[in-house]
Design a protein around this motif. Structure first.
Motif, PDB file in Angstrom:
ATOM      1  N   GLU A   5       2.119   9.144   3.085  1.00 16.38           N
ATOM      2  CA  GLU A   5       1.067   8.460   4.109  1.00 16.38           C
ATOM      3  C   GLU A   5       0.164   9.624   4.797  1.00 16.38           C
ATOM      4  O   GLU A   5      -0.837   9.524   5.185  1.00 16.38           O
ATOM      5  N   HIS A   6       1.016  10.821   5.057  1.00 16.85           N
ATOM      6  CA  HIS A   6       0.413  11.841   5.906  1.00 16.85           C
ATOM      7  C   HIS A   6       0.221  13.180   5.147  1.00 16.85           C
ATOM      8  O   HIS A   6      -0.278  14.194   5.537  1.00 16.85           O
ATOM      9  N   PRO A  55       7.889   7.265   2.844  1.00 13.47           N
ATOM     10  CA  PRO A  55       6.469   6.740   3.350  1.00 13.47           C
ATOM     11  C   PRO A  55       5.740   7.691   4.332  1.00 13.47           C
ATOM     12  O   PRO A  55       4.650   8.042   4.201  1.00 13.47           O
ATOM     13  N   ASP A  56       6.458   8.381   5.166  1.00 17.00           N
ATOM     14  CA  ASP A  56       5.700   9.106   6.147  1.00 17.00           C
ATOM     15  C   ASP A  56       5.306  10.412   5.396  1.00 17.00           C
ATOM     16  O   ASP A  56       4.161  10.875   5.730  1.00 17.00           O
ATOM     17  N   ARG A  94       0.723  -1.257   0.127  1.00 17.16           N
ATOM     18  CA  ARG A  94       0.146  -0.038  -0.062  1.00 17.16           C
ATOM     19  C   ARG A  94       0.895   1.260   0.118  1.00 17.16           C
ATOM     20  O   ARG A  94       0.655   2.162  -0.680  1.00 17.16           O
ATOM     21  N   VAL A  95       2.133   1.272   0.844  1.00 12.39           N
ATOM     22  CA  VAL A  95       2.693   2.414   0.954  1.00 12.39           C
ATOM     23  C   VAL A  95       3.615   2.551  -0.313  1.00 12.39           C
ATOM     24  O   VAL A  95       3.818   3.676  -0.870  1.00 12.39           O
ATOM     25  N   ASP A  98       1.287   4.021  -3.052  1.00 17.03           N
ATOM     26  CA  ASP A  98       1.137   5.531  -2.923  1.00 17.03           C
ATOM     27  C   ASP A  98       2.383   6.454  -3.228  1.00 17.03           C
ATOM     28  O   ASP A  98       2.449   7.273  -3.763  1.00 17.03           O
ATOM     29  N   GLN A  99       3.426   5.672  -2.966  1.00 18.15           N
ATOM     30  CA  GLN A  99       4.758   6.287  -3.399  1.00 18.15           C
ATOM     31  C   GLN A  99       5.005   6.504  -4.996  1.00 18.15           C
ATOM     32  O   GLN A  99       5.287   7.357  -5.316  1.00 18.15           O
TER      33      GLN A  99
END
Length: 81
Positions: free
Chosen positions: A77-78, A73-74, A42-43, A46-47
């Motif tokens: 994801e945020h 990732p931070d 999932r991460v 997203d990347q």
């Protein structure tokens, strides 16, 4: 093969793996490692999508798409839209 194509190929590979793992989960055969891998996928997805958006934005601004980079990732994801 250009960078966008490589990113899309990576996305397709990750999605195929994700589907396999979801099938295992649906059939009751998923392990904790499978669930952890799903979270990693999932991460990673997203990347990849973030990287493609960066590349498109740079091209639209008349800049070099290769200046885009994979964000942490931070960050992805945020991110708030």
């Amino acid at each position: 093969m250009d960078n966008d194509t490589r990113i899309h190929d990576n996305i397709e590979s990750l999605v195929a793996e994700e589907h396999e793992l979801w099938d295992r989960e649906a059939n009751g055969g998923a392990t904790d490692a499978d669930r952890q891998r799903l979270a990693q996928i999932r991460v990673s997805l997203d990347q990849c999508w973030d990287l493609l958006r960066q590349r498109r934005a740079l091209r639209e601004a008349g800049r070099d798409a290769d200046d885009a980079s994979v964000r942490s990732p931070d960050t992805v994801e945020h991110y708030r839209q």
